[in-house]
Design a protein around this motif. Structure first.
Motif, PDB file in Angstrom:
ATOM      1  N   ARG A   1     -19.343 -78.026 -29.543  1.00  0.00           N
ATOM      2  CA  ARG A   1     -19.511 -77.059 -28.475  1.00  0.00           C
ATOM      3  C   ARG A   1     -20.498 -75.977 -28.882  1.00  0.00           C
ATOM      4  NH1 ARG A   1     -14.847 -72.957 -26.489  1.00  0.00           N
ATOM      5  NH2 ARG A   1     -16.347 -71.316 -26.278  1.00  0.00           N
ATOM      6  N   TRP A   2     -20.361 -75.436 -30.104  1.00  0.00           N
ATOM      7  CA  TRP A   2     -21.260 -74.366 -30.541  1.00  0.00           C
ATOM      8  C   TRP A   2     -22.674 -74.890 -30.735  1.00  0.00           C
ATOM      9  CZ3 TRP A   2     -19.658 -69.778 -29.607  1.00  0.00           C
ATOM     10  CH2 TRP A   2     -18.297 -69.495 -29.654  1.00  0.00           C
ATOM     11  N   MET A   3     -22.796 -76.104 -31.242  1.00  0.00           N
ATOM     12  CA  MET A   3     -24.123 -76.679 -31.442  1.00  0.00           C
ATOM     13  C   MET A   3     -24.818 -76.855 -30.101  1.00  0.00           C
ATOM     14  SD  MET A   3     -25.417 -80.169 -33.319  1.00  0.00           S
ATOM     15  CE  MET A   3     -24.007 -80.165 -34.361  1.00  0.00           C
ATOM     16  N   ARG A   4     -24.096 -77.325 -29.106  1.00  0.00           N
ATOM     17  CA  ARG A   4     -24.679 -77.521 -27.770  1.00  0.00           C
ATOM     18  C   ARG A   4     -25.130 -76.183 -27.189  1.00  0.00           C
ATOM     19  NH1 ARG A   4     -25.335 -81.595 -23.802  1.00  0.00           N
ATOM     20  NH2 ARG A   4     -26.435 -80.511 -22.154  1.00  0.00           N
ATOM     21  N   LEU A   5     -24.327 -75.157 -27.382  1.00  0.00           N
ATOM     22  CA  LEU A   5     -24.682 -73.826 -26.889  1.00  0.00           C
ATOM     23  C   LEU A   5     -25.961 -73.327 -27.571  1.00  0.00           C
ATOM     24  CD1 LEU A   5     -23.812 -71.492 -25.039  1.00  0.00           C
ATOM     25  CD2 LEU A   5     -22.475 -70.606 -26.955  1.00  0.00           C
ATOM     26  N   ALA A   6     -26.032 -73.484 -28.888  1.00  0.00           N
ATOM     27  CA  ALA A   6     -27.226 -73.067 -29.623  1.00  0.00           C
ATOM     28  C   ALA A   6     -28.444 -73.884 -29.198  1.00  0.00           C
ATOM     29  CB  ALA A   6     -26.992 -73.197 -31.132  1.00  0.00           C
ATOM     30  N   ALA A   7     -28.243 -75.188 -29.006  1.00  0.00           N
ATOM     31  CA  ALA A   7     -29.344 -76.057 -28.565  1.00  0.00           C
ATOM     32  C   ALA A   7     -29.828 -75.638 -27.185  1.00  0.00           C
ATOM     33  CB  ALA A   7     -28.897 -77.515 -28.567  1.00  0.00           C
ATOM     34  N   ASP A   8     -28.895 -75.357 -26.284  1.00  0.00           N
ATOM     35  CA  ASP A   8     -29.264 -74.919 -24.941  1.00  0.00           C
ATOM     36  C   ASP A   8     -30.033 -73.600 -24.958  1.00  0.00           C
ATOM     37  OD1 ASP A   8     -28.187 -77.115 -23.617  1.00  0.00           O
ATOM     38  OD2 ASP A   8     -26.243 -76.144 -23.271  1.00  0.00           O
ATOM     39  N   HIS A   9     -29.801 -72.794 -25.980  1.00  0.00           N
ATOM     40  CA  HIS A   9     -30.507 -71.517 -26.119  1.00  0.00           C
ATOM     41  C   HIS A   9     -31.810 -71.647 -26.898  1.00  0.00           C
ATOM     42  CE1 HIS A   9     -26.829 -69.709 -24.539  1.00  0.00           C
ATOM     43  NE2 HIS A   9     -27.618 -68.682 -24.229  1.00  0.00           N
ATOM     44  N   GLY A  10     -32.208 -72.882 -27.221  1.00  0.00           N
ATOM     45  CA  GLY A  10     -33.524 -73.111 -27.796  1.00  0.00           C
ATOM     46  C   GLY A  10     -33.613 -73.093 -29.302  1.00  0.00           C
ATOM     47  N   PHE A  11     -32.499 -73.137 -30.018  1.00  0.00           N
ATOM     48  CA  PHE A  11     -32.546 -73.162 -31.473  1.00  0.00           C
ATOM     49  C   PHE A  11     -32.913 -74.571 -31.939  1.00  0.00           C
ATOM     50  CE2 PHE A  11     -29.977 -69.448 -30.602  1.00  0.00           C
ATOM     51  CZ  PHE A  11     -30.496 -68.524 -31.490  1.00  0.00           C
ATOM     52  N   ALA A  12     -34.069 -74.681 -32.573  1.00  0.00           N
ATOM     53  CA  ALA A  12     -34.624 -75.987 -32.935  1.00  0.00           C
ATOM     54  C   ALA A  12     -33.702 -76.789 -33.849  1.00  0.00           C
ATOM     55  CB  ALA A  12     -36.001 -75.827 -33.577  1.00  0.00           C
ATOM     56  N   ASP A  13     -33.101 -76.160 -34.845  1.00  0.00           N
ATOM     57  CA  ASP A  13     -32.207 -76.891 -35.749  1.00  0.00           C
ATOM     58  C   ASP A  13     -31.018 -77.476 -34.985  1.00  0.00           C
ATOM     59  OD1 ASP A  13     -33.499 -76.760 -38.262  1.00  0.00           O
ATOM     60  OD2 ASP A  13     -32.830 -74.692 -38.524  1.00  0.00           O
ATOM     61  N   ALA A  14     -30.473 -76.704 -34.057  1.00  0.00           N
ATOM     62  CA  ALA A  14     -29.347 -77.194 -33.256  1.00  0.00           C
ATOM     63  C   ALA A  14     -29.804 -78.330 -32.341  1.00  0.00           C
ATOM     64  CB  ALA A  14     -28.740 -76.056 -32.443  1.00  0.00           C
ATOM     65  N   GLN A  15     -31.004 -78.211 -31.774  1.00  0.00           N
ATOM     66  CA  GLN A  15     -31.527 -79.275 -30.919  1.00  0.00           C
ATOM     67  C   GLN A  15     -31.702 -80.572 -31.716  1.00  0.00           C
ATOM     68  OE1 GLN A  15     -34.995 -77.131 -29.605  1.00  0.00           O
ATOM     69  NE2 GLN A  15     -34.016 -76.530 -27.674  1.00  0.00           N
ATOM     70  N   ALA A  16     -32.253 -80.454 -32.921  1.00  0.00           N
ATOM     71  CA  ALA A  16     -32.443 -81.637 -33.767  1.00  0.00           C
ATOM     72  C   ALA A  16     -31.099 -82.232 -34.171  1.00  0.00           C
ATOM     73  CB  ALA A  16     -33.271 -81.285 -34.994  1.00  0.00           C
ATOM     74  N   SER A  17     -30.145 -81.395 -34.502  1.00  0.00           N
ATOM     75  CA  SER A  17     -28.822 -81.892 -34.878  1.00  0.00           C
ATOM     76  C   SER A  17     -28.132 -82.576 -33.710  1.00  0.00           C
ATOM     77  CB  SER A  17     -27.952 -80.740 -35.395  1.00  0.00           C
ATOM     78  OG  SER A  17     -28.459 -80.263 -36.624  1.00  0.00           O
ATOM     79  N   LEU A  18     -28.316 -82.047 -32.513  1.00  0.00           N
ATOM     80  CA  LEU A  18     -27.743 -82.690 -31.335  1.00  0.00           C
ATOM     81  C   LEU A  18     -28.429 -84.040 -31.094  1.00  0.00           C
ATOM     82  CD1 LEU A  18     -25.512 -82.174 -29.332  1.00  0.00           C
ATOM     83  CD2 LEU A  18     -27.151 -80.995 -27.871  1.00  0.00           C
ATOM     84  N   GLY A  19     -29.739 -84.088 -31.319  1.00  0.00           N
ATOM     85  CA  GLY A  19     -30.447 -85.373 -31.243  1.00  0.00           C
ATOM     86  C   GLY A  19     -29.878 -86.375 -32.228  1.00  0.00           C
ATOM     87  N   ASP A  20     -29.625 -85.911 -33.452  1.00  0.00           N
ATOM     88  CA  ASP A  20     -29.017 -86.786 -34.465  1.00  0.00           C
ATOM     89  C   ASP A  20     -27.653 -87.297 -33.989  1.00  0.00           C
ATOM     90  OD1 ASP A  20     -31.201 -86.142 -36.087  1.00  0.00           O
ATOM     91  OD2 ASP A  20     -30.065 -84.688 -37.292  1.00  0.00           O
ATOM     92  N   SER A  21     -26.859 -86.402 -33.406  1.00  0.00           N
ATOM     93  CA  SER A  21     -25.529 -86.785 -32.930  1.00  0.00           C
ATOM     94  C   SER A  21     -25.619 -87.864 -31.863  1.00  0.00           C
ATOM     95  CB  SER A  21     -24.790 -85.562 -32.374  1.00  0.00           C
ATOM     96  OG  SER A  21     -24.511 -84.647 -33.414  1.00  0.00           O
TER      97      SER A  21
END
Length: 119
Positions: A1-21
């Motif tokens: 949930r927190w990773m998705r929130l960070a990814a939605d807010h444009g944090f590149a590391d979170a976006q990449a980690s969500l891609g990995d997931s």
């Protein structure tokens, strides 16, 4: 949930980690297209690991249409940042281009440079 929130807010590391997931089906249903979308967002911000992951998908045509030229461009961007996997992959692509015709121009000198950097 927190990773998705960070990814939605444009944090590149979170976006990449969500891609990995999404690529691995870790905590979410496996979805190669979704992985590519998240990696693209992170790659556009210059994150080397996302560029390398997306490059592999373009090169193989996984989850997105195959585009070896775009894969090579992304591998090159990541390789220039010191990403060893990208250095190996762009080096291999360039060697293959030099050996047996390809959509990429032959560049054996550049291939050797990237492979040496990865070593």
């Amino acid at each position: 949930r927190w990773m998705r929130l960070a990814a939605d807010h444009g944090f590149a590391d979170a976006q990449a980690s969500l891609g990995d997931s999404y690529a691995q089906g870790r905590g979410v249903p496996q979805d190669y297209s979704a992985a590519a979308r998240w990696w693209r967002l992170a790659a556009e911000q210059g994150l080397a690991r996302a560029q390398a992951s997306l490059a592999m998908y373009y090169t193989l045509g996984t989850g997105i249409p195959r585009d070896v030229s775009e894969g090579a461009r992304l591998f090159r961007l990541a390789a220039e940042q010191g990403h060893a996997g990208a250095q190996i992959n762009i080096g291999r692509l360039l060697l293959v281009a030099a050996a047996a015709g390809s959509v990429l121009p032959a560049a054996p000198g550049e291939a050797i440079r990237f492979l040496a950097q990865a070593a």
